[in-house]
Design an enzyme around this catalytic site. Structure first.
Site, PDB file in Angstrom:
ATOM      1  N   VAL A 166     -26.089   2.462   0.398  1.00 34.02           N
ATOM      2  CA  VAL A 166     -26.527   1.925  -0.899  1.00 34.02           C
ATOM      3  C   VAL A 166     -25.842   2.674  -2.040  1.00 34.02           C
ATOM      4  O   VAL A 166     -26.473   3.176  -2.954  1.00 34.02           O
ATOM      5  CB  VAL A 166     -28.071   1.919  -1.049  1.00 34.02           C
ATOM      6  CG1 VAL A 166     -28.666   0.858  -0.156  1.00 34.02           C
ATOM      7  CG2 VAL A 166     -28.673   3.285  -0.736  1.00 34.02           C
ATOM      8  N   LYS A 217       0.856  -1.180   0.000  1.00 33.56           N
ATOM      9  CA  LYS A 217       0.000   0.000   0.000  1.00 33.56           C
ATOM     10  C   LYS A 217       0.890   1.227   0.000  1.00 33.56           C
ATOM     11  O   LYS A 217       1.956   1.231   0.623  1.00 33.56           O
ATOM     12  CB  LYS A 217      -0.873   0.011   1.262  1.00 33.56           C
ATOM     13  CG  LYS A 217      -2.061   0.926   1.186  1.00 33.56           C
ATOM     14  CD  LYS A 217      -3.266   0.236   0.561  1.00 33.56           C
ATOM     15  CE  LYS A 217      -4.430   1.174   0.428  1.00 33.56           C
ATOM     16  NZ  LYS A 217      -5.621   0.524  -0.118  1.00 33.56           N
TER      17      LYS A 217
HETATM   18  P1  NAD Z   1     -19.856   4.555  -2.186  1.00 33.52           P
HETATM   19  O1  NAD Z   1     -19.271   5.854  -1.803  1.00 33.52           O
HETATM   20  O2  NAD Z   1     -20.278   4.336  -3.599  1.00 33.52           O
HETATM   21  O3  NAD Z   1     -21.119   4.231  -1.266  1.00 33.52           O
HETATM   22  C1  NAD Z   1     -21.121   4.351   0.117  1.00 33.52           C
HETATM   23  C2  NAD Z   1     -22.521   4.760   0.528  1.00 33.52           C
HETATM   24  O4  NAD Z   1     -22.588   4.706   1.944  1.00 33.52           O
HETATM   25  C3  NAD Z   1     -22.895   6.178   0.096  1.00 33.52           C
HETATM   26  O5  NAD Z   1     -24.162   6.160  -0.513  1.00 33.52           O
HETATM   27  C4  NAD Z   1     -22.896   6.950   1.411  1.00 33.52           C
HETATM   28  O6  NAD Z   1     -23.827   8.013   1.426  1.00 33.52           O
HETATM   29  C5  NAD Z   1     -23.274   5.861   2.395  1.00 33.52           C
HETATM   30  N1  NAD Z   1     -22.905   6.104   3.782  1.00 33.52           N
HETATM   31  C6  NAD Z   1     -21.816   6.716   4.287  1.00 33.52           C
HETATM   32  N2  NAD Z   1     -21.853   6.713   5.623  1.00 33.52           N
HETATM   33  C7  NAD Z   1     -22.973   6.078   5.988  1.00 33.52           C
HETATM   34  C8  NAD Z   1     -23.552   5.739   7.227  1.00 33.52           C
HETATM   35  N3  NAD Z   1     -22.982   6.074   8.401  1.00 33.52           N
HETATM   36  N4  NAD Z   1     -24.736   5.078   7.240  1.00 33.52           N
HETATM   37  C9  NAD Z   1     -25.332   4.740   6.072  1.00 33.52           C
HETATM   38  N5  NAD Z   1     -24.822   5.026   4.862  1.00 33.52           N
HETATM   39  C10 NAD Z   1     -23.662   5.687   4.813  1.00 33.52           C
HETATM   40  O7  NAD Z   1     -18.762   3.474  -1.742  1.00 33.52           O
HETATM   41  P2  NAD Z   1     -18.662   1.967  -2.224  1.00 33.52           P
HETATM   42  O8  NAD Z   1     -17.690   1.884  -3.339  1.00 33.52           O
HETATM   43  O9  NAD Z   1     -20.023   1.382  -2.375  1.00 33.52           O
HETATM   44  O10 NAD Z   1     -17.931   1.319  -0.962  1.00 33.52           O
HETATM   45  C11 NAD Z   1     -18.660   0.996   0.208  1.00 33.52           C
HETATM   46  C12 NAD Z   1     -17.748   0.275   1.187  1.00 33.52           C
HETATM   47  O11 NAD Z   1     -17.203  -0.895   0.581  1.00 33.52           O
HETATM   48  C13 NAD Z   1     -16.535   1.076   1.659  1.00 33.52           C
HETATM   49  O12 NAD Z   1     -16.236   0.697   2.983  1.00 33.52           O
HETATM   50  C14 NAD Z   1     -15.433   0.602   0.748  1.00 33.52           C
HETATM   51  O13 NAD Z   1     -14.168   0.779   1.342  1.00 33.52           O
HETATM   52  C15 NAD Z   1     -15.790  -0.846   0.636  1.00 33.52           C
HETATM   53  N6  NAD Z   1     -15.250  -1.488  -0.553  1.00 33.52           N
HETATM   54  C16 NAD Z   1     -15.581  -1.036  -1.785  1.00 33.52           C
HETATM   55  C17 NAD Z   1     -15.072  -1.668  -2.905  1.00 33.52           C
HETATM   56  C18 NAD Z   1     -15.436  -1.235  -4.297  1.00 33.52           C
HETATM   57  O14 NAD Z   1     -15.109  -1.958  -5.237  1.00 33.52           O
HETATM   58  N7  NAD Z   1     -16.102  -0.103  -4.480  1.00 33.52           N
HETATM   59  C19 NAD Z   1     -14.209  -2.784  -2.755  1.00 33.52           C
HETATM   60  C20 NAD Z   1     -13.918  -3.244  -1.466  1.00 33.52           C
HETATM   61  C21 NAD Z   1     -14.442  -2.582  -0.374  1.00 33.52           C
END
Ligand code: NAD
Length: 343
Positions: free
Chosen positions: A179, A81
């Protein structure tokens, strides 16, 4: 201040590189936890830290996490990282990115970078002009979200099978926190299979409109962890499973895409003591990295799908071992990952 070797998160990193470029002001850490299975792969985070010690600690933790995630996903990649220490104004001139790209390149492929918090797709494309060691470029698969969502969906199904005795999702109640890219994608998969959905997002309108579209209900973001359901799926923030929040859960399983869900680690034991099944986050959410690292061992779409399809089997293996040994799923996963990276 302890030497880097003595930091609690050092965990036998193969190398920790500290870069400084006086001309551009670049300060960056590239932590290489393990190259046992292949080049150390993991994203670059661009973040303003309170101090340089916090940046090093963040790099070490995230780097070890990538070793475990990549190993458990069956990839020919180790874990690493990078963090770039942003100034308080978070300005990111191209000269700074160029200096960082030269730093990555100087490691000769031992570390392969990808996108993480604070870095845009355009930044990654820019880095790739200076170094070949960049993964997940737009022409190499693009947005990881849909791939992560599919893996999480398969993992949620596996959890349903474990706790409800069937992976027919009709009527299985899943409460999803967040979501966005991952949680929204998961909700679509589940709705197609007739699952009952309760959705929440800090963007309440987003949760409400998706619930209306998919035939579910939405609740306030601060009440989703108290919803009585079969499965709670955290797909927003990390560290949401604390002693307090776990005590308030009314579900049979926790299976979701968010990174680093256990606030301190001990929550894995508290979940187990409460009889709540836990899907280790870095195993269930590996779909995105599986796609991002597709060029590392030239995997085609069919191979990417096969690897994502293997996620539920890996989870079942962890739960079986956990049931047999009494060791929590989180610890079983860590042990399996450590063995895979030769530790
Ligand atoms: P994103 O930003 O598209 O979606 C996150 C959503 O969560 C947003 O709609 C936001 O408004 C909402 N949110 C934030 N805080 C909140 C809370 N306290 N309560 C309810 N909703 C809340 O992000 P994403 O890409 O969907 O990623 C979501 C999670 O998955 C993160 O923890 C990310 O690190 C993890 N992740 C994502 C990926 C990927 O491929 N995108 C891969 C591995 C892990």
């Amino acid at each position: 201040m302890p030497a880097i070797w003595d930091l609690p998160d050092f965990d036998s990193h193969e190398a920790v590189h500290l870069f400084e470029d006086r001309a551009t002001g670049l300060k960056a850490v590239i932590a290489v936890h393990s190259t046992h299975l292949g080049p150390a792969a993991g994203g670059t985070r661009f973040w303003h830290y309170a101090d340089s010690q916090s940046a090093i600690t963040d790099a070490l933790r995230l780097s070890r996490g990538m070793s475990y995630k990549n190993a458990m996903a069956g990839l020919s990649a180790g874990g690493g990282k990078a963090v770039i220490l942003a100034n308080p104004s978070r300005s990111k001139p191209v000269e700074l990115l160029d200096a960082f790209a030269r730093a990555v390149d100087s490691l000769g492929g031992k570390y392969v970078t990808a996108q993480d918090v604070g870095m845009s797709e355009a930044d990654m494309v820019h880095l790739s002009k200076t170094t070949d060691h960049v993964a997940g470029l737009p022409d190499q698969g693009g947005d990881p979200g849909p791939y992560t969502a599919r893996g999480v969906y398969l993992g949620v199904k596996a959890a349903a099978k474990h706790v409800c005795g069937t992976d027919d999702m009709k009527g299985v109640h899943v409460a999803i926190q967040g979501v966005g890219s991952v949680g929204g994608g998961l909700a679509h998969y589940l709705a197609q299979q007739g699952a009952k959905l309760t959705l929440a997002d800090v963007d309440a309108a987003r949760a409400a409109s998706l619930a209306a579209e998919l035939g579910g209900v939405s609740v306030a973001a601060d009440s989703i962890m108290g919803v009585e359901a079969d499965i709670f799926s955290p797909c927003a923030l990390g560290a949401i499973l604390t002693e307090d929040t776990v005590a308030g859960l009314k579900v049979k399983a926790v299976a979701g895409g968010a990174n680093n869900q256990l606030a301190k680690g001990i929550e894995g034991r508290i979940l187990a003591d409460r009889g709540i099944l836990y899907a280790p986050d870095y195993v269930i959410n590996a779909g995105g990295i599986i796609n991002v690292l597709r060029h590392i061992d030239t995997a085609d779409d069919a191979e990417i799908n096969r690897r994502i399809d293997a996620i539920p089997g890996r989870l079942s293996e962890i739960w079986k071992e956990s049931d047999a040994s009494g060791v929590t799923p989180a610890e079983v996963a860590d042990k399996m990952a450590q063995k895979l990276i030769g530790r």
